[in-house]
Design an enzyme around this catalytic site. Structure first.
Site, short mmCIF file in Angstrom:
data_model
loop_
_atom_site.label_atom_id
_atom_site.label_comp_id
_atom_site.label_asym_id
_atom_site.label_seq_id
_atom_site.Cartn_x
_atom_site.Cartn_y
_atom_site.Cartn_z
N ARG A 196 0.79 -1.18 0.19
CA ARG A 196 -0.05 0.07 -0.04
C ARG A 196 0.85 1.11 0.04
NH1 ARG A 196 -4.83 -1.63 4.10
NH2 ARG A 196 -5.36 -3.83 3.15
N ARG B 172 1.91 1.24 10.43
CA ARG B 172 1.48 1.41 8.76
C ARG B 172 2.67 1.38 7.84
NH1 ARG B 172 -2.98 4.58 8.13
NH2 ARG B 172 -3.50 5.17 10.11
N GLU C 128 -7.08 -0.42 15.35
CA GLU C 128 -7.51 -1.42 14.36
C GLU C 128 -6.55 -2.56 13.97
OE1 GLU C 128 -8.15 -2.87 10.45
OE2 GLU C 128 -7.23 -0.98 10.45
N SER D 179 -10.73 -5.62 9.89
CA SER D 179 -11.87 -5.06 9.38
C SER D 179 -12.60 -6.16 8.46
CB SER D 179 -11.83 -3.78 8.39
OG SER D 179 -11.36 -2.71 8.97
N ARG E 93 0.52 -6.39 12.58
CA ARG E 93 -0.12 -5.57 13.60
C ARG E 93 -0.42 -6.54 14.87
NH1 ARG E 93 -3.95 -0.36 12.26
NH2 ARG E 93 -2.36 0.70 10.91
#
Length: 427
Positions: free
Chosen positions: A262, A277, A349, A352, A391
């Protein structure tokens, strides 16, 4: 994408849903483009029919010696040919304009999704475990990793720039163990079929799941025109693209452990320290191709499968239903699972899980045929993280840290580490 018939019949409902997403009314423009596009289609078909009839009549007039009438018909056919070219171009232009508009609009939110502009309107639906407390000041994962000499962000920056990490020794091994544990759990206990998909995909695959055309800045593209996958959702969901499945094979449940890439174009200044991130990370992805009547039930099941990872790793978390303003482009309803990070003293988070209803299926023409029916229906697609490996590593390090800087290994991971029960020290 959307059912145009439904928009024509219920424009106010469509505009209300787009308003919940923070957009101006859209139905008027959509209906106008659709009307003009269908009018051009009808006109083109009528001209084709008249041209065919006139062409046939030319031969008959010629045989009958009616040369003047035949010449008039030839002139009519020539005029029709010119007019048809203009109408065909108008039909193409209107169709492209309509498709472009529809492709940039987000999915309609479910009725029970909370309204709100951003994450402040998200609602906690349940929590598990108690936030970890210590009799010392807990450190963040990058502090722990750097002090142990097992995380090197400077070396990664030298190789690739910011938002990368080099993991060494026991931390690299712990990261690998987490990934193996997740894929085993989702396949052996939860019944997902493991897939090893391509990590490079074409434009159409990203269009099908909704990343293109709107979010190209968040992606990495190769010089040969391929795209690096931002998540295994893309290849896994597209396994159903252009397919007509039989009803009795639903639901299809897929999982894959892949790297994800990403650009983080909109994340300037956010989470610049550590692994939260990154441009490159690994994730165990979950995808379901479901019957429309059972997708809500499948959504709850998928979320529970992701939660099971955290429970087995003894990590406190909470489940949030996202508001209309915080929900992803393709989602109709999303649950975020947020894990407790004592180093930050925050929930963050880690997964999801989204029900996309028929939004992606319409874009990729993924359908099924019910028993005894000739007509087909669009499937519903769902995706979720089961879970993000990096994560999870962060959460394990921070929640299981000790005062001396070592890290206790959760019981569930020890079989993957040859019985190792501690990271750091002489373990």
């Amino acid at each position: 994408m959307f059912d145009l018939k439904l928009i024509r019949e219920n424009p106010e409902d469509f505009d209300r849903d787009m308003s919940r997403r923070g957009l101006e009314p859209q139905s008027g423009h959509i209906i106008d483009l659709d009307r003009r596009h269908r009018t051009a289609q009808t006109a083109l078909q009528e001209m084709q029919n008249r041209r065919n009839a006139a062409s046939k009549a030319i031969g008959q007039k010629m045989k009958a010696g009616e040369l003047e009438a035949a010449e008039e018909l030839k002139n009519e056919v020539a005029a029709l040919k010119e007019k048809m070219a203009e109408t065909e171009e108008e039909q193409r232009r209107l169709g492209e304009e309509l498709d472009t508009l529809l492709a940039t609009l987000p999915n309609r939110p479910a009725p029970d999704v909370p309204d709100g502009e951003d994450e402040a309107a998200n609602v906690c639906v349940r929590s598990w475990g108690t936030p970890t407390s210590f009799d010392f000041t807990p450190r963040q994962h990058f502090e722990l990793g750097e002090d142990l000499g097992l995380m090197d962000f400077d070396a990664a920056a030298k190789l690739a720039g910011s938002r990368f990490v080099v993991m060494r020794g026991q931390v690299a091994r712990l990261h690998r163990a987490l990934a193996q544990f997740m894929i085993d759990l989702q396949t052996w206990e939860h019944g997902y079929l493991e897939i090893a998909p391509p990590f490079l995909v074409r434009d159409q695959a990203l269009y099908g799941t909704g990343q293109l055309p709107k979010f190209s800045d968040d992606l990495f593209r190769t010089g040969e025109g391929y795209w690096l996958i931002p998540t295994a959702e893309v290849p896994l969901t597209n396994l159903a693209a252009e397919e007509i499945l039989e009803e009795d094979v639903l639901p299809q449940r897929f999982t894959a452990l892949t790297p994800c890439f990403r650009a983080e174009a909109g994340a300037s200044g956010k989470d610049t320290r550590g692994m939260l991130r990154q441009h490159q990370f690994e994730k165990c992805e979950l995808v379901s191709i479901a019957h429309p009547d059972h997708s809500e039930e499948e959504h709850e099941r998928m979320t529970a499968c992701a939660e099971a990872v955290l429970q087995k790793l003894e990590l406190p978390y909470r489940v949030m239903v996202l508001s209309t303003g915080d929900m992803g482009f393709a989602a109709r309803k999303t649950y975020d699972i947020e894990v407790w990070l004592p180093g930050q003293n925050l929930y963050r988070e880690i997964s999801s899980c989204s029900n996309c209803s028929d939004f992606q299926a319409r874009r990729m023409r993924a359908r099924f045929r019910a028993k005894g029916e000739k007509a087909t229906r669009f499937v519903h697609t769902l995706n979720g993280s089961g879970i993000a490996v990096g994560r999870a590593l962060i959460a394990v390090m921070e929640n299981h840290q000790r005062a001396d800087g070592t890290i206790a290994v959760p019981q569930a991971l020890r079989p993957y580490l040859g019985g190792m029960d501690m990271v750091g020290g002489d373990a």
